[in-house]
Enzyme design. Structure first.
Site, short mmCIF file in Angstrom:
data_model
loop_
_atom_site.label_atom_id
_atom_site.label_comp_id
_atom_site.label_asym_id
_atom_site.label_seq_id
_atom_site.Cartn_x
_atom_site.Cartn_y
_atom_site.Cartn_z
N GLY A 88 0.82 -1.19 0.00
CA GLY A 88 0.00 0.00 0.00
C GLY A 88 0.86 1.24 0.00
O GLY A 88 2.05 1.20 -0.31
N PHE A 90 1.79 3.05 2.59
CA PHE A 90 2.74 3.14 3.70
C PHE A 90 3.45 1.83 4.02
O PHE A 90 4.48 1.84 4.68
CB PHE A 90 2.00 3.60 4.96
CG PHE A 90 1.29 4.91 4.82
CD1 PHE A 90 2.01 6.06 4.58
CD2 PHE A 90 -0.09 4.99 4.92
CE1 PHE A 90 1.36 7.28 4.44
CE2 PHE A 90 -0.74 6.20 4.78
CZ PHE A 90 -0.01 7.35 4.54
N ASP A 209 -12.20 1.72 3.97
CA ASP A 209 -11.56 1.23 2.75
C ASP A 209 -12.10 -0.16 2.39
O ASP A 209 -11.34 -1.08 2.09
CB ASP A 209 -10.03 1.19 2.94
CG ASP A 209 -9.29 1.15 1.60
OD1 ASP A 209 -9.95 1.21 0.54
OD2 ASP A 209 -8.05 1.05 1.62
#
Length: 366
Positions: A88, A90, A209
């Protein structure tokens, strides 16, 4: 002559002053509107961390609830040579093996990307651990097995889902080869997600999400909601994530899965996840198509404000589309609860309803 020049200068001054006042008024109006709608989302500025001290401070501030979950780094072997399971903004997820006196099993290890040693990514890392500790008792939410918080090794050790994420799974299927068994399995997997959302409602937590890429599938075909990096308590890939004006300090967000209350006002509530779940149902009905195609963020926001919705996919049953449409009511109170969605999908499971219309091939051993 002098009087004429004086009058001319006076008019010029009036025009300049008037123009300046108008410019000031327009600027002030814009600033007030921006603060009114988006100011709350920009209170926490992005802070780059140049040393490890602040990172350790973040860990220490949250260490108490994590103490019972600490693992010895010697218990984990990370398989760096076997590829990445997921990545992702991060963090990335790698396959690993956990071996203790009590258990030996394959696991997934989530770690912060080396280039993202900043305040936001480490705060999100800790928040995700705390969310998973809170939610660890539910069978449709990916299980946290432990954490490693050494100075140079900060890992989140997670249950391993051997069949990968739902997005990759549905992309591997084919409309032409879809069997009744596979169709029903997709309904059951989708129902699993609603059970996870029910539990989030009970805990007053929003995920923010909900999408096929964030649902993992185990070896025995159980769907588990994962990736709580964007989740927030209500009490206090690939182009899906984009920067928006009010998301400073949060990083890119999955805009095309976001509900209108976020797009227009920057807020998220329990039933905001229901909107995103409807988009997940659309992903399943299209076997992994991109919602709204390749339109820009500006075009997407314009479409949403105009009240337009995703169209019924070709070959998608009326019942399946009807359920997802209920998730897209603009007023939150009109959207169904997760429990109501579970009931509707249970009805689909026990009836002859299919997700995909047309000719299904005979049942095969999928």
């Amino acid at each position: 002559m002098a009087e004429s020049l004086l009058n001319s200068d006076s008019k010029t001054i009036q025009v300049v002053v008037g123009s300046s006042a108008a410019f000031f008024l327009i600027t002030a109006t814009f600033v007030i509107a921006y603060r009114k709608y988006w100011g709350k989302e920009t209170k926490q500025p992005y802070r780059k961390i140049s040393t490890g001290h602040e990172i350790d401070d973040i860990i220490q501030d949250n260490l108490k609830p994590m103490k019972d979950w600490l693992l010895d780094s010697a218990d984990i072997t990370v398989h760096f040579d076997k590829g990445i399971l997921g990545q992702g903004e991060f963090s990335r997820v790698l396959p690993a093996r956990l071996k203790t006196n009590r258990i030996t099993c394959p696991v997934a290890v989530k770690m912060i990307i080396e280039s993202r040693h900043d305040y936001i990514s480490h705060t999100n890392f800790c928040e995700e651990i705390l969310r998973l500790i809170t939610l660890h008792n539910h069978s449709n939410i990916i299980k946290l097995l432990g954490v490693i918080l050494n100075k140079d090794m900060k890992y989140m050790v997670l249950e391993y889902a051997s069949r990968g994420d739902m997005f990759a799974y549905i992309k591997s299927l084919s409309f032409q080869r879809m069997s009744k068994t596979e169709d029903k399995r997709l309904v059951r997997l989708t129902c699993d997600v609603t059970l996870a959302l029910q539990y989030l409602e009970e805990k007053a937590i929003v995920h923010r999400d909900v999408a096929a890429r964030n649902v993992l599938i185990t070896e025995d075909y159980v769907a588990k909601l994962a990736d709580f990096g964007l989740s927030r308590e209500l009490a206090c890939h690939t182009g899906e994530y984009v920067k928006v004006p009010w998301s400073e300090g949060q990083g890119p967000l999955p805009l095309k899965w976001m509900p209108p209350e976020f797009v227009t006002r920057g807020i998220f509530k329990i039933k905001s996840d229901i909107w995103s779940f409807g988009v997940l149902m659309w992903e399943i009905a299209t076997l992994g198509a991109t919602p709204y195609g390749n339109i820009s963020s500006y075009e997407f926001m314009k479409i949403l404000r105009n009240g337009e919705r995703l169209e019924r996919p070709k070959g998608c049953s009326k019942k399946w589309f009807s359920v997802m449409r209920k998730c897209w009511h603009a007023p939150l109170q009109l959207r169904p609860s997760a429990k109501a969605l579970t009931g509707e999908l249970d009805d689909v499971m026990t009836s002859d309803e299919k997700i995909f219309l047309g000719t299904l091939v005979r049942d095969v051993d999928c």
